[in-house]
Design an enzyme around this catalytic site. Structure first.
Site, PDB file in Angstrom:
ATOM      1  CE  LYS A  26      -4.323  -1.671   1.941  1.00  0.00           C
ATOM      2  NZ  LYS A  26      -5.279  -1.570   3.025  1.00  0.00           N
ATOM      3  CE  LYS A  32      -6.134  -8.659  -2.122  1.00  0.00           C
ATOM      4  NZ  LYS A  32      -5.814  -8.112  -0.822  1.00  0.00           N
ATOM      5  CE  LYS A  61     -13.506  -3.252   0.290  1.00  0.00           C
ATOM      6  NZ  LYS A  61     -13.480  -2.813   1.661  1.00  0.00           N
TER       7      LYS A  61
END
Ligand code: TYM
Length: 342
Positions: free
Chosen positions: A118, A201, A204
């Site tokens: 991130k 994966k 969102k």
């Protein structure tokens, strides 16, 4: 301390950052519903404090938090049987997180793969909150003395860190106070992959909406995304080992198995030998039959915002009956002078 000394209690959380998708449903929400019927107290949380570790538009955050609450209920969480909360209404989460910030080590945090992913290349510009994220997550869990935490596979490392924090706290203060929580990572869909790329994966934040099935998608959108999902030219195998080198095929079979509450072997016993041209419409029908009622119910609940806000307020009241004494006991152990009555 042996686990049996603690009340069997489940805690888990989801970030209210919009785009709730099939991975969140199969890897987490559906599992939360399954555990609700068993011998556990169940507490489920919209982790709004975690969400703001990266920028969130305030209006969107409020909407997404209520939408997530509607999603939990539409998926089958009963707000009477379970405690449903948003994290910021239960201040003990953040208070215990501070103590854990002082227990966890910088080196532990630096090893977290989600932090590395991130923060990306520009770690200096990431928020301090993003770095400390896993200590808040440990506090979410341990402020309830939760014994079991159902999650998808991507949270495994954070749960190992939660155990490390509990062990170090207990060791440093010479107590047996925090439990060593069990991760519950089970079922065919602990890692649902992107529909466009079987090595990524479902997420969102993927820029391609076609990569995921959102819980708010209507029947047409669901069917279209499955029809367009990447596959290979082979027919489906009759045994799970035939899926080993076929990530996209494996993903669609896993999704089918999880939605239909079957094992992968059971699914392949039925569909082995079929082409994707035949299997995809079966999967689309199944997905629509399971997901469309959830999105319809979510939309209905979202029309009644006051009801959602009351459910969250009631949830936080019930939650604080558990968290306030555990935080006070933690402060006592650490040596914080308690308030006396005046
Ligand atoms: P979050 O919001 O990223 O995801 C919520 C849950 O969905 C699971 N999940 C998936 N499962 C299978 N396949 C996927 N593609 C997929 N994508 C997401 C996640 O594993 C998770 O279970 N840090 C947590 C939130 C959190 C939490 C907690 C969880 C905060 N405090 C305490 C458990 C206990 C998170 O970011 O989840």
């Amino acid at each position: 301390m042996s686990e049996s000394a603690f009340t069997p209690r489940v805690f888990s959380g989801i970030q209210p950052t919009g785009n709730l998708h099939l991975g969140n449903y199969l890897g987490a929400m559906k599992r939360f519903v399954d555990m609700q019927g068993q011998d556990f107290e169940t507490i489920y949380c919209m982790v709004d404090l975690h969400a703001v570790t990266v920028w969130q538009d305030p209006k969107d955050l409020m909407k997404s938090t209520r939408e997530l609450c509607a999603g939990f209920i539409a998926a089958g969480i009963d707000p009477e049987q379970s405690i449903l909360i948003n994290q910021s209404q239960v201040p003990e989460h953040a208070q215990l997180a501070w103590i854990f910030n002082c227990v966890a080590r910088m080196g532990w945090m630096q090893r977290m793969t989600q932090w590395k992913d991130k923060a990306g290349k520009n770690q200096q510009n990431a928020s301090l909150g993003l770095f400390a994220y896993p200590a808040l997550m440990a506090a979410d869990i341990l402020v309830y003395h939760a014994t079991h935490v159902p999650v998808g596979e991507d949270q495994k490392q954070h749960l190992e860190l939660t155990r490390d924090i509990a062990i170090k706290f207990n060791h440093d203060y010479g107590v047996d106070f925090f439990p060593e929580t069990e991760p519950v990572i089970e079922g065919a869909a602990t890692r649902v992959m992107s529909l466009r790329d079987g090595s990524k994966k479902m997420s969102k934040s993927d820029v391609s909406d076609a990569s995921r099935i959102n819980l708010t998608d209507d029947a047409d959108a669901i069917a279209k995304k499955i029809r367009k999902a990447k596959t290979d030219p082979e027919a489906l195998p009759s045994e799970a080992k035939g899926l080993e080198e076929r990530p996209e095929a494996r993903n669609l079979v896993n999704i089918y198995a999880a939605l239909n509450e079957q094992s992968v072997d059971q699914v392949l016993a039925d569909v082995g030998g079929k082409q994707f041209s035949e299997f995809k419409p079966m999967l689309a029908d199944l997905a629509v039959s399971k997901l469309a009622p959830i999105s319809t119910e979510m939309a209905r609940l979202m029309d009644n915002q006051d009801e959602i806000d009351k459910i969250l307020a009631r949830g936080s009241q019930r939650a604080r009956e558990i968290t306030a004494p555990i935080l006070r006991k933690t402060y006592d152990i650490v040596g914080m002078v308690p308030p006396v009555s005046l």
